[in-house]
Design a protein around this motif. Structure first.
Motif, PDB file in Angstrom:
ATOM      1  N   LYS A  27       0.814  -1.219   0.000  1.00 40.46           N
ATOM      2  CA  LYS A  27       0.000   0.000   0.000  1.00 40.46           C
ATOM      3  C   LYS A  27       0.845   1.266   0.000  1.00 40.46           C
ATOM      4  CE  LYS A  27      -3.742  -2.146   2.702  1.00 40.46           C
ATOM      5  NZ  LYS A  27      -4.536  -2.051   3.954  1.00 40.46           N
ATOM      6  N   ASN A  28       2.156   1.112   0.185  1.00 41.92           N
ATOM      7  CA  ASN A  28       3.033   2.277   0.329  1.00 41.92           C
ATOM      8  C   ASN A  28       4.297   2.068  -0.489  1.00 41.92           C
ATOM      9  OD1 ASN A  28       4.680   4.405   1.302  1.00 41.92           O
ATOM     10  ND2 ASN A  28       3.559   4.402   3.233  1.00 41.92           N
ATOM     11  N   VAL A  29       4.635   3.053  -1.335  1.00 41.00           N
ATOM     12  CA  VAL A  29       5.826   2.920  -2.190  1.00 41.00           C
ATOM     13  C   VAL A  29       7.115   2.932  -1.378  1.00 41.00           C
ATOM     14  CG1 VAL A  29       4.696   3.944  -4.197  1.00 41.00           C
ATOM     15  CG2 VAL A  29       5.907   5.428  -2.584  1.00 41.00           C
ATOM     16  N   ASP A  30       7.063   3.540  -0.194  1.00 38.39           N
ATOM     17  CA  ASP A  30       8.243   3.643   0.665  1.00 38.39           C
ATOM     18  C   ASP A  30       7.878   3.098   2.038  1.00 38.39           C
ATOM     19  OD1 ASP A  30      10.575   4.323   1.980  1.00 38.39           O
ATOM     20  OD2 ASP A  30      10.103   6.455   2.120  1.00 38.39           O
ATOM     21  N   SER A  31       8.078   1.811   2.229  1.00 44.91           N
ATOM     22  CA  SER A  31       7.598   1.140   3.443  1.00 44.91           C
ATOM     23  C   SER A  31       8.222   1.674   4.722  1.00 44.91           C
ATOM     24  CB  SER A  31       7.850  -0.374   3.352  1.00 44.91           C
ATOM     25  OG  SER A  31       7.106  -0.938   2.302  1.00 44.91           O
ATOM     26  N   ASP A  32       9.517   2.014   4.688  1.00 49.01           N
ATOM     27  CA  ASP A  32      10.179   2.454   5.919  1.00 49.01           C
ATOM     28  C   ASP A  32      10.203   3.976   6.085  1.00 49.01           C
ATOM     29  OD1 ASP A  32      11.991   3.080   3.973  1.00 49.01           O
ATOM     30  OD2 ASP A  32      13.568   1.734   4.686  1.00 49.01           O
ATOM     31  N   GLY A  33       9.734   4.692   5.070  1.00 52.44           N
ATOM     32  CA  GLY A  33       9.626   6.152   5.206  1.00 52.44           C
ATOM     33  C   GLY A  33      10.926   6.909   5.109  1.00 52.44           C
ATOM     34  N   ASP A  34      11.967   6.296   4.536  1.00 49.24           N
ATOM     35  CA  ASP A  34      13.264   6.983   4.461  1.00 49.24           C
ATOM     36  C   ASP A  34      13.442   7.833   3.208  1.00 49.24           C
ATOM     37  OD1 ASP A  34      13.541   5.063   2.520  1.00 49.24           O
ATOM     38  OD2 ASP A  34      15.210   4.009   3.470  1.00 49.24           O
ATOM     39  N   GLY A  35      12.422   7.865   2.342  1.00 49.32           N
ATOM     40  CA  GLY A  35      12.486   8.702   1.145  1.00 49.32           C
ATOM     41  C   GLY A  35      12.877   7.958  -0.121  1.00 49.32           C
ATOM     42  N   CYS A  64      17.060   3.631   8.673  1.00 47.00           N
ATOM     43  CA  CYS A  64      18.442   4.048   8.879  1.00 47.00           C
ATOM     44  C   CYS A  64      19.382   3.436   7.832  1.00 47.00           C
ATOM     45  CB  CYS A  64      18.920   3.657  10.280  1.00 47.00           C
ATOM     46  SG  CYS A  64      18.270   4.731  11.594  1.00 47.00           S
ATOM     47  N   ALA A  65      18.859   2.471   7.076  1.00 47.14           N
ATOM     48  CA  ALA A  65      19.662   1.832   6.026  1.00 47.14           C
ATOM     49  C   ALA A  65      19.302   2.465   4.696  1.00 47.14           C
ATOM     50  CB  ALA A  65      19.391   0.333   6.007  1.00 47.14           C
ATOM     51  N   LEU A  66      20.061   3.499   4.302  1.00 46.38           N
ATOM     52  CA  LEU A  66      19.792   4.195   3.058  1.00 46.38           C
ATOM     53  C   LEU A  66      21.102   4.719   2.469  1.00 46.38           C
ATOM     54  CD1 LEU A  66      18.307   7.716   3.822  1.00 46.38           C
ATOM     55  CD2 LEU A  66      19.333   6.274   5.537  1.00 46.38           C
ATOM     56  N   PRO A  67      21.124   4.949   1.153  1.00 47.33           N
ATOM     57  CA  PRO A  67      22.351   5.448   0.520  1.00 47.33           C
ATOM     58  C   PRO A  67      22.675   6.870   0.985  1.00 47.33           C
ATOM     59  CG  PRO A  67      20.527   5.434  -1.025  1.00 47.33           C
ATOM     60  CD  PRO A  67      20.054   4.696   0.173  1.00 47.33           C
ATOM     61  N   LYS A 110      13.259  10.168   9.870  1.00 45.22           N
ATOM     62  CA  LYS A 110      14.684  10.471   9.812  1.00 45.22           C
ATOM     63  C   LYS A 110      15.425   9.669  10.870  1.00 45.22           C
ATOM     64  CE  LYS A 110      14.440  15.152   7.893  1.00 45.22           C
ATOM     65  NZ  LYS A 110      14.862  16.575   8.069  1.00 45.22           N
ATOM     66  N   CYS A 111      16.552   9.126  10.457  1.00 42.63           N
ATOM     67  CA  CYS A 111      17.367   8.341  11.369  1.00 42.63           C
ATOM     68  C   CYS A 111      18.263   9.291  12.168  1.00 42.63           C
ATOM     69  CB  CYS A 111      18.208   7.334  10.581  1.00 42.63           C
ATOM     70  SG  CYS A 111      19.293   6.331  11.603  1.00 42.63           S
ATOM     71  N   GLN A 112      18.055   9.379  13.454  1.00 43.20           N
ATOM     72  CA  GLN A 112      18.793  10.327  14.285  1.00 43.20           C
ATOM     73  C   GLN A 112      20.293  10.014  14.289  1.00 43.20           C
ATOM     74  OE1 GLN A 112      17.373  13.030  15.489  1.00 43.20           O
ATOM     75  NE2 GLN A 112      15.448  12.302  14.591  1.00 43.20           N
ATOM     76  N   ALA A 113      20.639   8.737  14.326  1.00 44.67           N
ATOM     77  CA  ALA A 113      22.055   8.360  14.324  1.00 44.67           C
ATOM     78  C   ALA A 113      22.726   8.801  13.029  1.00 44.67           C
ATOM     79  CB  ALA A 113      22.194   6.854  14.501  1.00 44.67           C
ATOM     80  N   GLN A 125      26.085  17.671   3.835  1.00 43.85           N
ATOM     81  CA  GLN A 125      25.793  16.341   3.305  1.00 43.85           C
ATOM     82  C   GLN A 125      24.360  16.273   2.788  1.00 43.85           C
ATOM     83  OE1 GLN A 125      28.291  13.746   3.335  1.00 43.85           O
ATOM     84  NE2 GLN A 125      29.371  15.662   3.649  1.00 43.85           N
ATOM     85  N   LYS A 126      24.214  15.505   1.704  1.00 48.89           N
ATOM     86  CA  LYS A 126      22.880  15.305   1.127  1.00 48.89           C
ATOM     87  C   LYS A 126      22.024  14.474   2.080  1.00 48.89           C
ATOM     88  CE  LYS A 126      24.169  15.492  -3.763  1.00 48.89           C
ATOM     89  NZ  LYS A 126      24.165  14.730  -5.055  1.00 48.89           N
ATOM     90  N   ARG A 127      20.735  14.762   2.051  1.00 41.19           N
ATOM     91  CA  ARG A 127      19.802  13.991   2.869  1.00 41.19           C
ATOM     92  C   ARG A 127      18.824  13.253   1.992  1.00 41.19           C
ATOM     93  NH1 ARG A 127      21.550  17.908   6.156  1.00 41.19           N
ATOM     94  NH2 ARG A 127      21.597  17.506   8.403  1.00 41.19           N
TER      95      ARG A 127
END
Length: 206
Positions: free
Chosen positions: A144-152, A170-173, A185-188, A204-206
């Motif tokens: 139902k969601n194109v981005d399941s974890d919400g990291d963009g 938190c696992a993103l390029p 957003k991953c605080q770490a 840094q890019k987000r």
């Protein structure tokens, strides 16, 4: 003459013959053994057939449940309704031990569910490039969601392009720009980016 008339008639029945004849008794025993074996095999085959039919029914019911979890009702509500009615009918037949009628309905039920399952493997409800079947059965992502974890980043992009976990925000390029709105957003990771920016003077890019 009268003696002949009054004398009892000799019995010529098979039972009379067999009861007074050793070979006859052996023949009767052999026939009874054969009949017992045939009846035993028939009963065994009947029970095996019943168990096989029940197993097919339970498998079909499980597969249909999985299809519903993958959004089958949104894909084809009419097919879902038809399968539900047929399952209810077969359940009544199971309760009544009407095995013959049940076995007649099983192939039709299996065909309906097989067709629905095949369509689930190519239907992409959220448009992220992954079928509902793949999202639910293989990757555990949301159909139902194109981005399941919400990291963009789209689920498909994370899996096939960046090879990151589509369920871990938190696992993103690090050097890629988000494809959709970031919901988590991953605080770490933000802390690491802040340190890098402070050390290099480059944001840094987000």
């Amino acid at each position: 003459m009268r003696a002949l008339i009054d004398s009892p008639k000799k019995e010529t029945t098979i039972w009379r013959y067999c009861s007074g004849n050793t070979r006859g008794r052996q023949l009767v025993a052999a026939v009874l053994v054969v009949l017992w074996c045939l009846l035993s095999n028939a009963t065994c085959e009947t029970r095996q057939g019943q168990q096989a039919a029940l197993a097919s029914y339970r498998l079909a019911r499980y597969q249909f449940g999985e299809c519903r979890k993958m959004g089958a009702a949104s894909l084809d509500p009419e097919a879902v309704a038809e399968i539900s009615r047929l399952l209810a009918t077969i359940q009544v037949q199971v309760d009544q031990e009407n095995w013959r009628a049940m076995r007649k309905n099983i192939p039709h039920l299996a065909a309906l569910i097989d067709d629905l399952n095949k369509r689930m493997k190519v239907w992409d409800a959220d448009g992220d490039g992954l079928s509902n079947y793949a999202e639910y059965m293989l990757y555990g992502t949301s159909w139902k969601n194109v981005d399941s974890d919400g990291d963009g980043f789209l689920d498909r992009t994370e899996i096939f392009v960046y090879e990151t976990d589509p369920l871990d925000y938190c696992a993103l390029p690090l050097q890629a720009s988000p494809e959709v709105t970031v919901r988590k957003k991953c605080q770490a990771l933000e802390a690491v980016r802040a340190r890098i920016s402070a050390a290099t003077g480059v944001e840094q890019k987000r």
